[in-house]
Design a protein around this motif. Structure first.
Motif, short mmCIF file in Angstrom:
data_model
loop_
_atom_site.label_atom_id
_atom_site.label_comp_id
_atom_site.label_asym_id
_atom_site.label_seq_id
_atom_site.Cartn_x
_atom_site.Cartn_y
_atom_site.Cartn_z
N ASN A 178 -0.89 3.40 -10.77
CA ASN A 178 -0.89 4.86 -10.81
C ASN A 178 -1.78 5.35 -9.66
O ASN A 178 -2.44 4.54 -9.00
CB ASN A 178 -1.34 5.37 -12.18
N PRO A 179 -1.79 6.65 -9.36
CA PRO A 179 -2.58 7.13 -8.22
C PRO A 179 -4.06 6.78 -8.30
O PRO A 179 -4.67 6.44 -7.28
CB PRO A 179 -2.36 8.65 -8.26
N ALA A 180 -4.65 6.83 -9.49
CA ALA A 180 -6.07 6.47 -9.62
C ALA A 180 -6.26 4.97 -9.39
O ALA A 180 -7.21 4.55 -8.74
CB ALA A 180 -6.59 6.87 -11.00
N GLY A 181 -5.35 4.17 -9.93
CA GLY A 181 -5.42 2.73 -9.73
C GLY A 181 -5.27 2.34 -8.27
O GLY A 181 -5.95 1.44 -7.77
N GLY A 182 -4.38 3.01 -7.56
CA GLY A 182 -4.21 2.76 -6.14
C GLY A 182 -5.46 3.09 -5.36
O GLY A 182 -5.87 2.34 -4.45
N PHE A 187 0.83 -1.21 0.00
CA PHE A 187 0.00 0.00 0.00
C PHE A 187 0.86 1.25 0.00
O PHE A 187 0.51 2.25 -0.63
CB PHE A 187 -0.95 0.01 1.21
N SER A 188 1.99 1.20 0.69
CA SER A 188 2.87 2.38 0.76
C SER A 188 3.41 2.76 -0.62
O SER A 188 3.83 3.90 -0.82
CB SER A 188 4.03 2.12 1.72
N ASP A 189 3.38 1.84 -1.57
CA ASP A 189 3.87 2.11 -2.92
C ASP A 189 2.83 2.79 -3.80
O ASP A 189 3.18 3.49 -4.73
CB ASP A 189 4.33 0.81 -3.59
N PHE A 190 1.54 2.58 -3.50
CA PHE A 190 0.53 3.10 -4.43
C PHE A 190 -0.62 3.89 -3.83
O PHE A 190 -1.41 4.47 -4.56
CB PHE A 190 -0.02 1.97 -5.32
N VAL A 191 -0.73 3.97 -2.53
CA VAL A 191 -1.78 4.80 -1.94
C VAL A 191 -1.26 6.23 -1.89
O VAL A 191 -0.20 6.50 -1.32
CB VAL A 191 -2.18 4.30 -0.54
N ARG A 192 -1.98 7.12 -2.53
CA ARG A 192 -1.57 8.52 -2.66
C ARG A 192 -2.59 9.46 -1.99
O ARG A 192 -3.73 9.07 -1.75
CB ARG A 192 -1.47 8.92 -4.14
N SER A 193 -2.19 10.67 -1.79
CA SER A 193 -3.08 11.67 -1.20
C SER A 193 -4.18 12.04 -2.20
O SER A 193 -3.99 11.89 -3.42
CB SER A 193 -2.28 12.93 -0.84
N PRO A 194 -5.31 12.54 -1.69
CA PRO A 194 -6.36 12.99 -2.62
C PRO A 194 -5.84 14.03 -3.62
O PRO A 194 -6.24 14.01 -4.80
CB PRO A 194 -7.42 13.59 -1.69
#
Length: 187
Positions: free
Chosen positions: A107-111, A78-85
């Motif tokens: 990518n950020p949307a995929g995460g 999760f730390s690789d692909f969960v991004r801020s809003p």
């Protein structure tokens, strides 16, 4: 993971044609989840034993995937692909302008979609389990919530598939094939 840049690696060597991105667990989880969710959705009230077995199996897969999101390889974490809003919205703006950077992993949307699907499936499984307990047996609101989240999951799946197709088109790569083979082109 940051966006991928075309170019030559340090030392003047050409990067490999493809690299391993998705480990076997992520790939088996993904396709098993697809099949089991379709099975559970299709059987619904019609074949209750199959529906319940599929639901419990999905719940077990989700528990394993959540654990793997903390201890698995880099692209599974999760730390690789969960991004801020903010990062997700900026990425979505770039998608709309057909200038979104390519990511080796999610990518950020995929995460964000991964997290959204996990949450909706947890609620669907939890409410499904609740309907089998004495406390919530026959509780209409639990059944309605179960069905609503199952339908919300279908909606998210449609958006997910459209996003995969758009990203595949935008970056000239077959993301479905990558989720089967585990490999993507290096640059």
């Amino acid at each position: 993971m940051s966006a991928i840049n075309d170019g030559i690696e340090a030392g003047g060597e050409t990067p490999p044609a493809s690299v391993k991105v998705w480990d076997p667990f992520v790939r088996v989880f993904h396709w098993s989840l697809v099949g089991l969710f379709l099975l559970a959705y299709a059987t619904g009230d019609e074949i209750e034993n199959v529906h319940i077995a599929a639901g419990y199996t999905i719940a077990g897969l989700l528990a394993l995937r959540i654990a793997w999101g903390f201890v698995g390889p880099r692209n599974a974490r999760f730390s690789d692909f969960v991004r801020s809003p903010r990062a997700v919205l900026a990425y979505m703006r770039d998608v709309a302008l057909l200038r979104a950077p390519r990511y080796l992993g999610h990518n950020p949307a995929g995460g964000t979609m991964v997290v959204a699907l996990i949450v909706t499936l947890i609620v669907t499984c939890s409410t499904g389990y609740m309907m089998t307990t004495g406390t919530f047996w026959g509780a209409k609101w639990v059944e309605e919530m179960h069905e609503a989240f199952a339908n919300l999951t279908i909606g998210l799946v449609v958006v997910h598939v459209l996003g995969v197709l758009l990203a595949s088109f935008e970056h000239s790569e077959n993301l479905v094939k990558a989720m089967i083979t585990g490999r993507k082109r290096a640059s």
